[in-house]
Write a protein that holds these residues in place. Structure first.
Motif, PDB file in Angstrom:
ATOM      1  N   VAL A 171       0.857  -1.184   0.000  1.00 27.24           N
ATOM      2  CA  VAL A 171       0.000   0.000   0.000  1.00 27.24           C
ATOM      3  C   VAL A 171       0.890   1.230   0.000  1.00 27.24           C
ATOM      4  O   VAL A 171       1.759   1.385   0.873  1.00 27.24           O
ATOM      5  CB  VAL A 171      -0.934   0.023   1.233  1.00 27.24           C
ATOM      6  CG1 VAL A 171      -1.876   1.224   1.144  1.00 27.24           C
ATOM      7  CG2 VAL A 171      -1.724  -1.274   1.336  1.00 27.24           C
ATOM      8  N   LEU A 172       0.690   2.085  -0.996  1.00 21.42           N
ATOM      9  CA  LEU A 172       1.449   3.326  -1.127  1.00 21.42           C
ATOM     10  C   LEU A 172       0.560   4.506  -0.769  1.00 21.42           C
ATOM     11  O   LEU A 172      -0.616   4.546  -1.139  1.00 21.42           O
ATOM     12  CB  LEU A 172       1.959   3.502  -2.561  1.00 21.42           C
ATOM     13  CG  LEU A 172       2.804   2.368  -3.144  1.00 21.42           C
ATOM     14  CD1 LEU A 172       3.105   2.652  -4.603  1.00 21.42           C
ATOM     15  CD2 LEU A 172       4.085   2.192  -2.346  1.00 21.42           C
ATOM     16  N   SER A 173       1.108   5.467  -0.070  1.00 22.39           N
ATOM     17  CA  SER A 173       0.383   6.705   0.199  1.00 22.39           C
ATOM     18  C   SER A 173       0.222   7.492  -1.091  1.00 22.39           C
ATOM     19  O   SER A 173       0.859   7.183  -2.113  1.00 22.39           O
ATOM     20  CB  SER A 173       1.120   7.548   1.232  1.00 22.39           C
ATOM     21  OG  SER A 173       2.295   8.111   0.657  1.00 22.39           O
ATOM     22  N   ALA A 174      -0.601   8.517  -1.058  1.00 23.54           N
ATOM     23  CA  ALA A 174      -0.792   9.355  -2.241  1.00 23.54           C
ATOM     24  C   ALA A 174       0.517   9.999  -2.685  1.00 23.54           C
ATOM     25  O   ALA A 174       0.679  10.343  -3.858  1.00 23.54           O
ATOM     26  CB  ALA A 174      -1.839  10.424  -1.954  1.00 23.54           C
ATOM     27  N   GLU A 175       1.459  10.145  -1.749  1.00 22.00           N
ATOM     28  CA  GLU A 175       2.765  10.734  -2.067  1.00 22.00           C
ATOM     29  C   GLU A 175       3.779   9.698  -2.525  1.00 22.00           C
ATOM     30  O   GLU A 175       4.911  10.028  -2.864  1.00 22.00           O
ATOM     31  CB  GLU A 175       3.317  11.470  -0.853  1.00 22.00           C
ATOM     32  CG  GLU A 175       2.495  12.681  -0.394  1.00 22.00           C
ATOM     33  CD  GLU A 175       1.199  12.298   0.289  1.00 22.00           C
ATOM     34  OE1 GLU A 175       0.197  13.042   0.136  1.00 22.00           O
ATOM     35  OE2 GLU A 175       1.166  11.235   0.953  1.00 22.00           O
ATOM     36  N   GLY A 176       3.386   8.410  -2.503  1.00 18.13           N
ATOM     37  CA  GLY A 176       4.284   7.354  -2.957  1.00 18.13           C
ATOM     38  C   GLY A 176       5.075   6.680  -1.852  1.00 18.13           C
ATOM     39  O   GLY A 176       5.907   5.819  -2.143  1.00 18.13           O
ATOM     40  N   ASP A 177       4.842   7.059  -0.597  1.00 15.21           N
ATOM     41  CA  ASP A 177       5.527   6.398   0.511  1.00 15.21           C
ATOM     42  C   ASP A 177       4.861   5.061   0.810  1.00 15.21           C
ATOM     43  O   ASP A 177       3.661   4.875   0.595  1.00 15.21           O
ATOM     44  CB  ASP A 177       5.505   7.280   1.761  1.00 15.21           C
ATOM     45  CG  ASP A 177       6.230   8.589   1.551  1.00 15.21           C
ATOM     46  OD1 ASP A 177       7.300   8.582   0.916  1.00 15.21           O
ATOM     47  OD2 ASP A 177       5.702   9.635   1.993  1.00 15.21           O
ATOM     48  N   THR A 178       5.627   4.127   1.351  1.00 16.07           N
ATOM     49  CA  THR A 178       5.093   2.810   1.677  1.00 16.07           C
ATOM     50  C   THR A 178       4.341   2.860   3.004  1.00 16.07           C
ATOM     51  O   THR A 178       4.933   3.126   4.048  1.00 16.07           O
ATOM     52  CB  THR A 178       6.218   1.767   1.774  1.00 16.07           C
ATOM     53  OG1 THR A 178       6.928   1.731   0.536  1.00 16.07           O
ATOM     54  CG2 THR A 178       5.645   0.380   2.061  1.00 16.07           C
ATOM     55  N   ILE A 179       3.038   2.588   2.953  1.00 15.95           N
ATOM     56  CA  ILE A 179       2.216   2.501   4.158  1.00 15.95           C
ATOM     57  C   ILE A 179       2.280   1.097   4.735  1.00 15.95           C
ATOM     58  O   ILE A 179       2.345   0.899   5.950  1.00 15.95           O
ATOM     59  CB  ILE A 179       0.756   2.863   3.832  1.00 15.95           C
ATOM     60  CG1 ILE A 179       0.637   4.325   3.402  1.00 15.95           C
ATOM     61  CG2 ILE A 179      -0.160   2.594   5.034  1.00 15.95           C
ATOM     62  CD1 ILE A 179      -0.759   4.704   2.939  1.00 15.95           C
ATOM     63  N   PHE A 180       2.278   0.110   3.833  1.00 18.85           N
ATOM     64  CA  PHE A 180       2.276  -1.285   4.280  1.00 18.85           C
ATOM     65  C   PHE A 180       2.895  -2.149   3.191  1.00 18.85           C
ATOM     66  O   PHE A 180       2.684  -1.913   2.004  1.00 18.85           O
ATOM     67  CB  PHE A 180       0.845  -1.764   4.564  1.00 18.85           C
ATOM     68  CG  PHE A 180       0.766  -3.216   4.926  1.00 18.85           C
ATOM     69  CD1 PHE A 180       1.029  -3.633   6.222  1.00 18.85           C
ATOM     70  CD2 PHE A 180       0.451  -4.171   3.962  1.00 18.85           C
ATOM     71  CE1 PHE A 180       0.981  -4.978   6.559  1.00 18.85           C
ATOM     72  CE2 PHE A 180       0.388  -5.515   4.292  1.00 18.85           C
ATOM     73  CZ  PHE A 180       0.663  -5.916   5.595  1.00 18.85           C
TER      74      PHE A 180
END
Length: 468
Positions: free
Chosen positions: A73-82
Protein backbone atom coordinates in the motif's frame (compact mmCIF):
# COMPACT_ATOMS: atom_id res chain seq x y z
CA UNK A 1 11.46 8.96 -7.84
CA UNK A 2 14.48 6.68 -7.41
CA UNK A 3 12.98 5.39 -4.15
CA UNK A 4 9.65 4.72 -5.87
CA UNK A 5 11.28 3.00 -8.84
CA UNK A 6 13.18 0.65 -6.55
CA UNK A 7 9.94 -0.19 -4.78
CA UNK A 8 8.14 -0.86 -8.06
CA UNK A 9 10.93 -3.18 -9.20
CA UNK A 10 10.54 -5.20 -6.01
CA UNK A 11 6.76 -5.31 -5.99
CA UNK A 12 6.08 -5.97 -9.67
CA UNK A 13 9.04 -8.15 -10.56
CA UNK A 14 7.17 -9.84 -13.42
CA UNK A 15 7.07 -6.60 -15.41
CA UNK A 16 9.78 -4.46 -16.94
CA UNK A 17 10.95 -1.43 -14.96
CA UNK A 18 9.57 1.00 -17.54
CA UNK A 19 6.15 -0.67 -17.53
CA UNK A 20 6.06 -0.62 -13.75
CA UNK A 21 6.87 3.07 -13.61
CA UNK A 22 4.20 3.87 -16.18
CA UNK A 23 1.50 1.76 -14.52
CA UNK A 24 1.90 2.64 -10.85
CA UNK A 25 3.25 6.16 -11.19
CA UNK A 26 0.40 7.20 -13.48
CA UNK A 27 -2.13 5.81 -10.98
CA UNK A 28 -0.41 7.67 -8.14
CA UNK A 29 -0.94 10.89 -10.07
CA UNK A 30 -4.68 10.48 -9.50
CA UNK A 31 -3.89 11.57 -5.94
CA UNK A 32 -5.20 8.67 -3.83
CA UNK A 33 -3.27 5.89 -2.09
CA UNK A 34 -2.55 2.91 -4.33
CA UNK A 35 -2.83 -0.77 -3.45
CA UNK A 36 -0.44 -2.87 -5.53
CA UNK A 37 -1.13 -6.61 -5.69
CA UNK A 38 1.20 -9.10 -7.36
CA UNK A 39 0.21 -12.75 -7.27
CA UNK A 40 2.58 -15.66 -7.67
CA UNK A 41 2.93 -16.33 -11.38
CA UNK A 42 0.38 -13.63 -12.15
CA UNK A 43 -2.46 -16.00 -11.29
CA UNK A 44 -5.95 -14.52 -11.15
CA UNK A 45 -8.41 -15.65 -8.46
CA UNK A 46 -11.55 -17.33 -9.75
CA UNK A 47 -14.99 -18.28 -8.42
CA UNK A 48 -18.15 -19.95 -9.65
CA UNK A 49 -21.41 -18.01 -9.79
CA UNK A 50 -24.21 -19.82 -7.94
CA UNK A 51 -27.94 -19.17 -7.82
CA UNK A 52 -30.37 -19.62 -4.94
CA UNK A 53 -32.51 -22.71 -4.49
CA UNK A 54 -36.26 -22.33 -4.78
CA UNK A 55 -37.67 -20.11 -2.04
CA UNK A 56 -34.38 -18.26 -1.46
CA UNK A 57 -33.01 -14.99 -2.80
CA UNK A 58 -29.74 -13.56 -4.07
CA UNK A 59 -26.89 -14.56 -6.36
CA UNK A 60 -23.55 -15.60 -4.92
CA UNK A 61 -20.17 -17.16 -5.57
CA UNK A 62 -18.71 -20.51 -4.59
CA UNK A 63 -15.34 -22.26 -4.85
CA UNK A 64 -13.43 -18.99 -4.65
CA UNK A 65 -9.73 -19.74 -5.13
CA UNK A 66 -7.19 -18.25 -2.75
CA UNK A 67 -4.22 -17.01 -4.74
CA UNK A 68 -0.92 -16.32 -2.92
CA UNK A 69 1.10 -13.18 -3.49
CA UNK A 70 2.26 -9.85 -2.15
CA UNK A 71 0.43 -6.62 -1.37
CA UNK A 72 1.91 -3.14 -0.95
CA UNK A 73 0.00 0.00 0.00
CA UNK A 74 1.45 3.33 -1.13
CA UNK A 75 0.38 6.70 0.20
CA UNK A 76 -0.79 9.35 -2.24
CA UNK A 77 2.76 10.73 -2.07
CA UNK A 78 4.28 7.35 -2.96
CA UNK A 79 5.53 6.40 0.51
CA UNK A 80 5.09 2.81 1.68
CA UNK A 81 2.22 2.50 4.16
CA UNK A 82 2.28 -1.28 4.28
CA UNK A 83 4.22 -4.14 2.69
CA UNK A 84 3.27 -7.76 3.31
CA UNK A 85 6.49 -9.11 1.83
CA UNK A 86 6.71 -12.06 -0.56
CA UNK A 87 4.44 -15.01 0.07
CA UNK A 88 5.74 -17.54 2.58
CA UNK A 89 2.96 -19.60 4.14
CA UNK A 90 2.19 -18.51 7.74
CA UNK A 91 5.10 -16.05 7.70
CA UNK A 92 4.67 -13.29 5.10
CA UNK A 93 2.70 -12.26 2.06
CA UNK A 94 -1.01 -12.78 1.58
CA UNK A 95 -3.72 -14.66 -0.24
CA UNK A 96 -6.41 -12.90 -2.26
CA UNK A 97 -9.82 -14.14 -3.38
CA UNK A 98 -13.12 -12.79 -4.64
CA UNK A 99 -15.49 -11.70 -1.87
CA UNK A 100 -19.13 -10.79 -1.55
CA UNK A 101 -22.22 -12.19 -3.16
CA UNK A 102 -23.81 -10.44 -6.14
CA UNK A 103 -20.99 -7.86 -6.01
CA UNK A 104 -18.55 -10.47 -7.32
CA UNK A 105 -20.73 -11.81 -10.12
CA UNK A 106 -19.91 -8.88 -12.43
CA UNK A 107 -16.69 -7.89 -14.20
CA UNK A 108 -15.31 -5.60 -11.54
CA UNK A 109 -14.66 -7.87 -8.56
CA UNK A 110 -14.49 -7.22 -4.84
CA UNK A 111 -11.57 -8.91 -3.06
CA UNK A 112 -10.70 -10.30 0.35
CA UNK A 113 -7.07 -10.19 1.41
CA UNK A 114 -5.80 -12.49 4.13
CA UNK A 115 -2.35 -11.64 5.43
CA UNK A 116 -0.08 -14.45 6.56
CA UNK A 117 1.08 -12.24 9.42
CA UNK A 118 -1.09 -9.67 11.17
CA UNK A 119 -0.59 -6.08 10.08
CA UNK A 120 -2.38 -2.77 9.61
CA UNK A 121 -2.90 -2.14 5.92
CA UNK A 122 -4.20 1.36 6.71
CA UNK A 123 -0.87 2.35 8.25
CA UNK A 124 -2.07 3.34 11.72
CA UNK A 125 0.22 1.05 13.69
CA UNK A 126 0.41 -2.38 15.32
CA UNK A 127 -2.59 -1.64 17.58
CA UNK A 128 -4.82 -2.23 14.54
CA UNK A 129 -3.09 -5.34 13.25
CA UNK A 130 -5.30 -8.07 11.79
CA UNK A 131 -5.05 -10.66 9.05
CA UNK A 132 -8.37 -9.95 7.30
CA UNK A 133 -8.95 -7.01 4.96
CA UNK A 134 -11.34 -6.16 2.14
CA UNK A 135 -11.12 -4.27 -1.12
CA UNK A 136 -14.72 -3.10 -1.53
CA UNK A 137 -15.93 -1.78 -4.83
CA UNK A 138 -17.05 1.80 -5.26
CA UNK A 139 -19.09 1.20 -8.40
CA UNK A 140 -21.73 3.72 -7.47
CA UNK A 141 -19.14 6.50 -7.33
CA UNK A 142 -20.69 8.34 -4.41
CA UNK A 143 -19.86 9.22 -0.83
CA UNK A 144 -22.43 6.92 0.79
CA UNK A 145 -20.00 4.65 2.62
CA UNK A 146 -17.65 7.41 3.71
CA UNK A 147 -20.48 9.54 5.10
CA UNK A 148 -22.36 6.61 6.65
CA UNK A 149 -19.30 5.42 8.57
CA UNK A 150 -18.78 8.91 9.96
CA UNK A 151 -22.40 8.91 11.14
CA UNK A 152 -21.82 5.53 12.83
CA UNK A 153 -18.92 7.03 14.78
CA UNK A 154 -20.94 10.07 15.79
CA UNK A 155 -23.90 7.98 16.94
CA UNK A 156 -21.54 5.90 19.07
CA UNK A 157 -21.20 2.43 17.60
CA UNK A 158 -18.87 0.30 19.79
CA UNK A 159 -16.80 -0.40 16.67
CA UNK A 160 -17.01 1.09 13.21
CA UNK A 161 -14.81 -0.33 10.44
CA UNK A 162 -12.13 2.02 9.17
CA UNK A 163 -11.73 2.44 5.43
CA UNK A 164 -9.71 4.46 2.94
CA UNK A 165 -10.32 5.24 -0.73
CA UNK A 166 -7.60 3.64 -2.88
CA UNK A 167 -6.87 2.83 -6.48
CA UNK A 168 -5.97 -0.79 -7.20
CA UNK A 169 -3.23 -2.08 -9.49
CA UNK A 170 -3.55 -5.86 -9.76
CA UNK A 171 -0.76 -7.72 -11.56
CA UNK A 172 0.13 -4.55 -13.42
CA UNK A 173 -3.46 -3.83 -14.48
CA UNK A 174 -5.40 -0.81 -13.17
CA UNK A 175 -8.60 -2.20 -11.66
CA UNK A 176 -10.23 1.05 -10.59
CA UNK A 177 -11.40 2.75 -7.40
CA UNK A 178 -11.88 0.69 -4.24
CA UNK A 179 -12.30 1.10 -0.52
CA UNK A 180 -9.59 -0.62 1.52
CA UNK A 181 -11.47 -1.63 4.64
CA UNK A 182 -11.35 -3.52 7.88
CA UNK A 183 -13.69 -6.51 7.86
CA UNK A 184 -16.30 -7.66 10.36
CA UNK A 185 -14.14 -9.95 12.49
CA UNK A 186 -13.60 -10.82 16.12
CA UNK A 187 -10.53 -8.98 17.38
CA UNK A 188 -10.84 -7.90 20.99
CA UNK A 189 -8.05 -5.34 20.59
CA UNK A 190 -9.25 -3.39 17.57
CA UNK A 191 -12.44 -4.79 16.01
CA UNK A 192 -15.39 -6.65 17.55
CA UNK A 193 -14.65 -7.20 21.21
CA UNK A 194 -15.99 -10.64 22.03
CA UNK A 195 -14.23 -13.35 23.99
CA UNK A 196 -13.11 -16.70 22.67
CA UNK A 197 -16.39 -18.12 23.97
CA UNK A 198 -18.38 -15.31 22.33
CA UNK A 199 -20.29 -15.15 19.05
CA UNK A 200 -20.72 -12.91 16.01
CA UNK A 201 -23.69 -14.05 13.92
CA UNK A 202 -25.65 -12.60 11.02
CA UNK A 203 -29.29 -12.77 10.00
CA UNK A 204 -28.30 -13.65 6.47
CA UNK A 205 -30.35 -13.91 3.24
CA UNK A 206 -27.39 -15.78 1.69
CA UNK A 207 -27.45 -18.57 4.28
CA UNK A 208 -28.02 -21.07 1.49
CA UNK A 209 -24.49 -20.37 0.25
CA UNK A 210 -22.85 -20.93 3.66
CA UNK A 211 -21.61 -24.13 5.28
CA UNK A 212 -23.59 -23.76 8.50
CA UNK A 213 -26.83 -21.97 9.38
CA UNK A 214 -29.74 -22.20 11.78
CA UNK A 215 -33.26 -20.86 12.26
CA UNK A 216 -34.53 -18.64 15.02
CA UNK A 217 -37.96 -18.68 16.62
CA UNK A 218 -39.24 -15.64 14.73
CA UNK A 219 -39.89 -16.37 11.08
CA UNK A 220 -37.52 -14.16 9.08
CA UNK A 221 -38.74 -15.37 5.67
CA UNK A 222 -35.61 -15.49 3.51
CA UNK A 223 -33.16 -15.30 6.42
CA UNK A 224 -31.30 -17.75 8.62
CA UNK A 225 -28.41 -17.16 11.00
CA UNK A 226 -24.84 -17.73 9.84
CA UNK A 227 -21.51 -17.34 11.62
CA UNK A 228 -18.79 -14.70 11.46
CA UNK A 229 -17.27 -16.06 14.68
CA UNK A 230 -16.48 -18.81 15.44
CA UNK A 231 -15.63 -20.09 11.98
CA UNK A 232 -18.22 -22.66 10.91
CA UNK A 233 -15.61 -25.40 10.61
CA UNK A 234 -14.52 -24.78 14.22
CA UNK A 235 -17.94 -24.81 15.88
CA UNK A 236 -18.66 -27.76 18.15
CA UNK A 237 -22.06 -29.37 18.60
CA UNK A 238 -22.21 -27.88 22.09
CA UNK A 239 -21.50 -24.35 20.79
CA UNK A 240 -24.15 -24.67 18.10
CA UNK A 241 -26.71 -25.92 20.61
CA UNK A 242 -25.87 -23.05 22.97
CA UNK A 243 -26.20 -20.22 20.45
CA UNK A 244 -29.43 -21.66 19.00
CA UNK A 245 -30.88 -21.77 22.50
CA UNK A 246 -29.63 -18.26 23.32
CA UNK A 247 -31.14 -16.83 20.13
CA UNK A 248 -34.44 -18.58 20.84
CA UNK A 249 -34.51 -17.12 24.36
CA UNK A 250 -33.71 -13.67 22.98
CA UNK A 251 -36.39 -13.80 20.29
CA UNK A 252 -39.02 -15.11 22.71
CA UNK A 253 -38.18 -12.25 25.07
CA UNK A 254 -38.76 -9.77 22.23
CA UNK A 255 -42.15 -11.34 21.57
CA UNK A 256 -43.26 -11.35 25.21
CA UNK A 257 -41.82 -7.94 26.15
CA UNK A 258 -39.05 -9.14 28.50
CA UNK A 259 -36.31 -8.24 26.01
CA UNK A 260 -34.37 -6.01 28.42
CA UNK A 261 -32.93 -9.16 29.99
CA UNK A 262 -31.51 -10.46 26.68
CA UNK A 263 -30.61 -7.47 24.45
CA UNK A 264 -28.65 -4.29 24.98
CA UNK A 265 -31.41 -1.87 24.04
CA UNK A 266 -29.03 1.02 23.33
CA UNK A 267 -27.17 -0.91 20.61
CA UNK A 268 -30.45 -1.89 18.90
CA UNK A 269 -31.60 1.74 19.06
CA UNK A 270 -28.34 3.14 17.69
CA UNK A 271 -28.21 0.69 14.78
CA UNK A 272 -31.76 1.48 13.72
CA UNK A 273 -31.34 5.21 14.18
CA UNK A 274 -28.30 5.18 11.89
CA UNK A 275 -30.36 3.58 9.11
CA UNK A 276 -33.36 5.83 9.74
CA UNK A 277 -31.18 8.93 9.45
CA UNK A 278 -29.61 7.57 6.26
CA UNK A 279 -32.86 6.34 4.68
CA UNK A 280 -31.53 2.86 3.88
CA UNK A 281 -33.75 1.13 1.32
CA UNK A 282 -32.12 -2.31 1.11
CA UNK A 283 -33.15 -4.20 4.24
CA UNK A 284 -31.76 -7.47 2.87
CA UNK A 285 -28.38 -5.88 2.28
CA UNK A 286 -28.14 -3.95 5.53
CA UNK A 287 -26.22 -6.81 7.20
CA UNK A 288 -27.94 -7.60 10.47
CA UNK A 289 -25.04 -8.61 12.70
CA UNK A 290 -25.56 -9.67 16.30
CA UNK A 291 -22.78 -10.15 18.84
CA UNK A 292 -22.66 -11.90 22.19
CA UNK A 293 -19.53 -11.23 24.21
CA UNK A 294 -19.40 -14.60 25.95
CA UNK A 295 -21.50 -17.60 26.92
CA UNK A 296 -22.60 -16.38 30.34
CA UNK A 297 -26.21 -15.66 31.23
CA UNK A 298 -25.36 -12.00 31.87
CA UNK A 299 -24.02 -11.46 28.33
CA UNK A 300 -26.60 -9.53 26.29
CA UNK A 301 -27.00 -9.56 22.52
CA UNK A 302 -25.75 -6.38 20.84
CA UNK A 303 -26.89 -5.16 17.43
CA UNK A 304 -24.21 -4.26 14.92
CA UNK A 305 -21.84 -3.22 13.63
CA UNK A 306 -23.56 -1.36 10.80
CA UNK A 307 -22.17 -2.43 7.43
CA UNK A 308 -22.93 -2.09 3.70
CA UNK A 309 -24.15 1.34 2.66
CA UNK A 310 -25.11 0.93 -0.99
CA UNK A 311 -28.68 2.23 -0.75
CA UNK A 312 -28.56 5.22 1.55
CA UNK A 313 -30.20 8.61 0.83
CA UNK A 314 -32.84 6.82 -1.24
CA UNK A 315 -35.44 9.20 -2.64
CA UNK A 316 -38.19 6.64 -2.04
CA UNK A 317 -37.51 6.95 1.70
CA UNK A 318 -37.01 10.71 1.83
CA UNK A 319 -40.24 11.12 3.78
CA UNK A 320 -40.22 7.81 5.61
CA UNK A 321 -38.21 5.64 7.97
CA UNK A 322 -35.63 3.24 6.59
CA UNK A 323 -37.13 0.07 5.20
CA UNK A 324 -35.83 -2.02 8.11
CA UNK A 325 -37.66 0.17 10.64
CA UNK A 326 -40.77 -2.02 10.40
CA UNK A 327 -38.93 -5.28 9.71
CA UNK A 328 -36.65 -7.71 11.52
CA UNK A 329 -37.04 -7.43 15.33
CA UNK A 330 -38.01 -3.77 15.21
CA UNK A 331 -41.64 -4.34 14.31
CA UNK A 332 -42.00 -6.31 17.54
CA UNK A 333 -39.90 -4.00 19.71
CA UNK A 334 -41.99 -0.96 18.78
CA UNK A 335 -45.25 -2.89 19.13
CA UNK A 336 -44.39 -4.34 22.56
CA UNK A 337 -46.45 -3.30 25.56
CA UNK A 338 -43.05 -2.75 27.20
CA UNK A 339 -42.29 0.75 25.96
CA UNK A 340 -38.61 0.66 26.95
CA UNK A 341 -37.38 0.36 23.36
CA UNK A 342 -39.68 2.97 21.85
CA UNK A 343 -38.89 5.40 24.66
CA UNK A 344 -35.14 4.80 24.30
CA UNK A 345 -35.39 5.37 20.54
CA UNK A 346 -37.17 8.71 21.00
CA UNK A 347 -34.80 9.80 23.77
CA UNK A 348 -31.72 8.90 21.74
CA UNK A 349 -32.94 10.79 18.68
CA UNK A 350 -33.77 13.87 20.71
CA UNK A 351 -30.39 13.78 22.45
CA UNK A 352 -28.26 13.49 19.30
CA UNK A 353 -30.15 15.09 16.42
CA UNK A 354 -28.84 18.65 16.78
CA UNK A 355 -25.22 17.79 17.50
CA UNK A 356 -24.97 14.91 15.02
CA UNK A 357 -26.56 16.74 12.09
CA UNK A 358 -24.41 19.81 12.76
CA UNK A 359 -21.29 17.63 12.95
CA UNK A 360 -22.19 15.94 9.66
CA UNK A 361 -22.52 19.35 8.00
CA UNK A 362 -19.06 20.35 9.25
CA UNK A 363 -17.61 17.02 8.17
CA UNK A 364 -19.00 17.34 4.66
CA UNK A 365 -17.81 20.92 4.23
CA UNK A 366 -14.32 19.98 5.40
CA UNK A 367 -14.31 17.05 3.01
CA UNK A 368 -15.47 19.25 0.13
CA UNK A 369 -12.34 21.38 0.61
CA UNK A 370 -9.95 18.45 1.03
CA UNK A 371 -7.27 17.19 -1.34
CA UNK A 372 -8.88 13.75 -1.13
CA UNK A 373 -12.12 15.10 -2.60
CA UNK A 374 -10.22 16.41 -5.63
CA UNK A 375 -8.37 13.12 -6.00
CA UNK A 376 -11.56 11.11 -5.60
CA UNK A 377 -13.20 12.98 -8.44
CA UNK A 378 -10.26 12.15 -10.71
CA UNK A 379 -10.49 8.52 -9.66
CA UNK A 380 -14.21 8.40 -10.44
CA UNK A 381 -13.33 9.41 -13.99
CA UNK A 382 -10.51 6.86 -14.20
CA UNK A 383 -12.77 4.11 -12.87
CA UNK A 384 -15.44 5.03 -15.43
CA UNK A 385 -12.83 4.84 -18.18
CA UNK A 386 -11.66 1.42 -16.96
CA UNK A 387 -15.07 -0.21 -16.61
CA UNK A 388 -17.36 1.91 -18.79
CA UNK A 389 -20.02 2.15 -16.11
CA UNK A 390 -20.55 5.89 -15.98
CA UNK A 391 -22.53 5.56 -12.76
CA UNK A 392 -21.02 8.65 -11.20
CA UNK A 393 -23.37 10.71 -13.35
CA UNK A 394 -26.34 9.28 -11.45
CA UNK A 395 -25.15 10.91 -8.24
CA UNK A 396 -23.77 14.18 -9.53
CA UNK A 397 -20.79 14.52 -11.81
CA UNK A 398 -18.63 16.05 -9.06
CA UNK A 399 -17.88 15.40 -5.41
CA UNK A 400 -19.25 18.83 -4.59
CA UNK A 401 -22.60 18.02 -6.24
CA UNK A 402 -22.77 14.77 -4.29
CA UNK A 403 -22.12 16.69 -1.06
CA UNK A 404 -24.84 19.20 -1.94
CA UNK A 405 -27.28 16.32 -2.36
CA UNK A 406 -26.32 14.71 0.95
CA UNK A 407 -26.49 17.99 2.84
CA UNK A 408 -29.95 18.55 1.39
CA UNK A 409 -30.95 15.15 2.73
CA UNK A 410 -29.65 15.87 6.22
CA UNK A 411 -31.22 19.33 6.35
CA UNK A 412 -34.61 17.75 5.64
CA UNK A 413 -34.14 14.71 7.86
CA UNK A 414 -34.70 16.28 11.26
CA UNK A 415 -38.19 17.48 10.40
CA UNK A 416 -39.05 14.19 8.68
CA UNK A 417 -38.00 12.00 11.60
CA UNK A 418 -39.57 14.32 14.16
CA UNK A 419 -42.87 14.02 12.31
CA UNK A 420 -42.65 10.25 11.83
CA UNK A 421 -41.64 9.64 15.44
CA UNK A 422 -44.49 11.77 16.75
CA UNK A 423 -46.95 9.79 14.65
CA UNK A 424 -45.70 6.28 15.30
CA UNK A 425 -43.84 5.94 18.63
CA UNK A 426 -45.87 8.02 21.07
CA UNK A 427 -47.76 4.93 22.15
CA UNK A 428 -49.45 2.00 20.50
CA UNK A 429 -52.45 2.74 22.70
CA UNK A 430 -53.06 5.99 20.77
CA UNK A 431 -53.02 4.10 17.49
CA UNK A 432 -55.35 1.50 18.92
CA UNK A 433 -57.95 4.14 19.80
CA UNK A 434 -57.48 6.03 16.58
CA UNK A 435 -58.11 2.97 14.43
CA UNK A 436 -60.62 1.04 16.51
CA UNK A 437 -63.31 1.57 13.90
CA UNK A 438 -65.11 -1.66 14.66
CA UNK A 439 -65.29 -2.51 10.96
CA UNK A 440 -62.42 -5.00 10.95
CA UNK A 441 -60.13 -2.92 8.77
CA UNK A 442 -56.37 -3.54 9.18
CA UNK A 443 -53.70 -0.90 9.83
CA UNK A 444 -49.91 -0.92 10.10
CA UNK A 445 -48.03 0.81 12.91
CA UNK A 446 -47.92 4.07 10.94
CA UNK A 447 -51.73 4.21 10.91
CA UNK A 448 -51.98 3.34 7.22
CA UNK A 449 -54.67 0.92 6.09
CA UNK A 450 -53.15 -2.29 4.69
CA UNK A 451 -54.35 -5.62 3.36
CA UNK A 452 -55.57 -8.03 6.07
CA UNK A 453 -52.81 -10.55 5.26
CA UNK A 454 -49.95 -8.01 5.45
CA UNK A 455 -46.94 -9.60 7.15
CA UNK A 456 -45.76 -8.28 10.49
CA UNK A 457 -47.48 -6.45 13.32
CA UNK A 458 -50.89 -5.02 12.38
CA UNK A 459 -53.81 -3.42 14.25
CA UNK A 460 -57.35 -4.69 13.87
CA UNK A 461 -60.33 -3.84 16.11
CA UNK A 462 -57.95 -1.82 18.25
CA UNK A 463 -55.71 -4.79 19.05
CA UNK A 464 -52.25 -5.81 17.84
CA UNK A 465 -51.74 -8.99 15.82
CA UNK A 466 -48.70 -10.62 14.24
CA UNK A 467 -49.34 -11.90 10.71
CA UNK A 468 -46.83 -14.55 9.61
Amino acid sequence: MRRLLLLFVTVLSALSASAMKLTVDSVLRLGLPVVVVETVGGEEPTADVVYPPEGCIGTGIKNATKVPGRVVVLSAEGDTIFDSGDYVAKKSGMTVKHRGNSSSTVDKKAFKIKLQKKGDMLGRGSTYADKDWALLKNDWCNLNTLVSLELCRLIGQPWTPAMKYVNLVFNGDYRGLYMLSETVERNKDCRINVGKDGYVIESDPYWWNEDLSFDGVIDQYFYKFTFKYPDPEDITDAQLAYIKSAVADMENSILDGTYEKTIEVESFVNWLLIHDILGTSDSAGSNRFLTKKDSTASSLFLMGPAWDFDTEFNKDYRDNFARVHNEFYYQYLFASSNRAFANAYVDRWNSVKDSVLAAMHDYLENYRASDEATALEKSWTADDARWGLGWARNFGSTVSENIDSIEGWFSNREAVLDSLIAATTNGIEELNLRHDTGDGRTYNLMGQEVAPDTKGVVIRHGRKYVNR
